[in-house]
Design an enzyme around this catalytic site. Sequence first.
Site, short mmCIF file in Angstrom:
data_model
loop_
_atom_site.label_atom_id
_atom_site.label_comp_id
_atom_site.label_asym_id
_atom_site.label_seq_id
_atom_site.Cartn_x
_atom_site.Cartn_y
_atom_site.Cartn_z
N GLU A 103 -5.95 -7.98 0.18
CA GLU A 103 -6.54 -7.64 1.37
C GLU A 103 -7.91 -7.11 1.22
O GLU A 103 -8.08 -6.32 0.19
CB GLU A 103 -5.81 -6.51 2.33
CG GLU A 103 -4.71 -6.88 2.93
CD GLU A 103 -4.09 -5.56 3.85
OE1 GLU A 103 -4.90 -4.82 4.11
OE2 GLU A 103 -2.79 -5.77 3.90
N GLU A 124 0.88 -1.19 -0.12
CA GLU A 124 -0.17 0.03 0.04
C GLU A 124 0.82 1.25 0.03
O GLU A 124 0.46 2.36 0.62
CB GLU A 124 -0.94 -0.09 1.11
CG GLU A 124 -2.03 -0.92 1.31
CD GLU A 124 -2.76 -1.19 2.48
OE1 GLU A 124 -2.70 -0.25 3.23
OE2 GLU A 124 -3.48 -2.25 2.70
#
Length: 911
Positions: free
Chosen positions: A843, A751
Amino acid sequence: MGVCLDMWRNWRVLFVLVTIIFLFSLIPTGIFGAVESSVNPVVLDFEDGTVMSFGEAWGDSLKCIKKVSVSQDLQRPGNKYALRLDVEFNPNNGWDQGDLGTWFGGVVEGQFDFTGYKSVEFEMFIPYDEFSKSQGGFPYKVVINDGWKELGSEFNITANAGKKVKINGKDYTVIHKAFAIPEDFRTKKRAQLVFQFAGQNSNYKGPIYLDNVRIRPEDASNLSKEDYGEQAEEGVAVEDFFTGVKLVYPEQGKSFVYNFEIDTMGFYKYSGDGFNKKTKSLEYSQDLKRSGNNGALKVNASLAGTAFDEMNIAIKLTDKDDKKFDFSKYSTLEYTLYIPNPDKISGKLMVASAIDNPWQIIKDFTAINYKDKNAIQKINGKDYAVIKCSDNLYNVNTKANVLVLRIAGSYVKYTGPIYIDNVKLVAGKKVAPKVKTTSSIPNIKNYYRVKIEAETAKDGWAYSIEKENAKYSGKGYILLFGNNMGNTLYDLKIPKTGYYIFTISSSTLGMVNYGSVDIWIDGELKGAAKVPNVKGKFQEVVVMKKIYLTQGEHTLSLQKSGGYTIAIDYFTIEELVLANKNKISVDTKLVTPNPHPNAQKLMKYLASIYGEKILSGQQSSGDGKEIQMIFDVTKRYPAVRGFDFMDYSPSRVEHGTKGTDVEEAIKWWKSGGIVAFCWHWNAPTGLIDQPGKEWWRGFYTEATTFDIKKAMDNPNSTEYKLILRDIDAIAEQLKRLQKEGVPVLFRPLHEASGGWFWWGAKGPEPYIKLWKLMFDRLVNYHKLNNLIWVWNGQDAAWYPGDNYVDIIGEDIYEEKAQYSPYADRFAKALKYTNARKMIALTECGTIPDPAVLKQEGISWSWFSVWAGNFVMTGSKYNDEWNDNHMLRKIYNSDYVITKDELPDIKNIPLK
């Protein structure tokens, strides 16, 4: 002498009899047929004044059962206590379920020897007056929870389903049942007995009583004789909860048609998998009445325009004796849909069918062409799309209780009727379906894409064309200003009907802190995008919703919806290409030189199922409580378990942390699972360690002063050396895994483009340097070859290059419990590189609906739900992100691979 002789004769006779008895005792039992077992029945009668261990079957399973207690409400001679369940069904829930369980012997996870036991018997008492005044349906199910063996069930129970008796001056409906224990279950088993109660749009609020639960050595053909007190009247046969409907049962082995000539024939709103809220009601209708056809089933739909809205209706096929319907004798399921005013509907409509108890999909969701002019018929002055459906029953050879018809909309906003007629079960020889083959594999990049410069707008208001203060493409860019007034119009010509992804190159140019823009097509709001706040340049943003467009001409409007002034350079429209196995192949060669055989085998396996299946996954460090919770709800374990190197970070170890995930990962691999690791890398130094910025939050940008750019620009600096120290520490843990032959889906530096982690705080340049440094240090310096490198930067500008990435990952946390396929993010990930890399949902909060993934061809390699509150609150399941019914549906979908369905990766041949 005569007396002695008589005594001798008597003793001789006695001796012979004893000898015969002894010899018979030596003969194996079963020569002369089955002998009844001498085991005693196990009785749970609550006469000890306790609930006898009855309570939650698993975490937070009671739901609509608000209280479990022992009660004297039904006290009568010889029976003082019963188990009382205070139930409160929510009429707005299509399927409001509570699961009650107990463990024989009172030992949780204990075992019970079912050898010699043939049935489970019980009595259920429901207050007659309250129940008869309630609305909706009431089904129940009885289960032995070892491999989830359903013993029996009843649907649509009414107040007249059993005997009406008076106990202590009050009328009760008494349901007295015994269900057989299958022979293959008469062994030593986990001894949990589960009663599942549910309300189907039911508003019943009151007690339900259970009593005299028996595990019996006798079969289920007879019931114990019970004295309930005064019998008010004779029992009434089971009726469907639709008033005035006469149930008709198909005759086994013969074709049968539900033609709805006089009523609904017992069809009802079905929610066995959690979906019927989109079905507002069912009714018999004569809207389609014409010569030879008197009526039809009217399904009043309410489709909200989301990614996937599903309606399920069903018919119970079991006869009055609860004999299941044998589908092995039937070849085809046929039915006809009537969709009124199809020209006023947009989006994709799909149909599917299934059976339940046991659940099996007959035909998965398939789009119907309700826009086809050849399908339009005028009936009683109104246009209808008439869709004839035919589902092959070749693979359906089981006996089942329920037939389910399923209708779904993808971005269909529609409130109104859909009609179903002539549902036919065709008896006859089964015929294998014809399989279509693909002769060639088209290139994924050969799809429709158009770029439109913003300054080419044909009209608009509150906008201007500019050429200063920013780098742009084309001949300029536009400024939209005013309080949500700025607007520009464009003509579009779409070559074919389908889904499209919109990308807008926009910016606030530093003039305001935030902004947003809406996309309107033909006067209807279709999507929106946030406008990035960057100075002097533009940034592409993908609209977070795929947009369905029909072939032909359209008018598009870009309208400012936030921020006083925003700038737009251009926008692109791209066809959403289905990235399934029939469309693309993927790279299987690992970027690590001379990879470990198990890593190669895992990569080969992932590629072999890509586009055809999705692997289930769950993040769960430490003791794996989330993994156990998933099993408690679904009876299956995820295929992929996510771990974290977080507590192995040196700056955390200095504060006393001790990682255990490597040991757990080795156990998981040896038990047949797939291992994935991320690394919440506590900054090597510079931890602020103040309230809200504690040392243990050191992977967040806000909790450290560590500067990645400074470190990467100065290889001789202390910061750079600390980076190497930390990578080396994780290398030691990876070597432990490599020694055990564990291949790792390794996802470091995740991320990054979000900027909330320190490794992404200074932009893509130092991040890419760090990625390449980590790759070189682990692969070339430490000689690690068991890694499959999963890049999770989430922006093309942060992509380190094809030689450093095996798989692309996306982390997505959007609306709760919407089950979106995340098509826009998948399309975005496809464009990070021209190489054919697999894409994983590394995720997520909410899991995509497998049926939609399969229908749309959105080929995530695996999904992984994050840990903690995304799965559980305390010790109970948290259904805020994934409803427990939906979770069970997902984990039992044919499209989803769970741990028990994985092959032995170590034994997969490489050639």
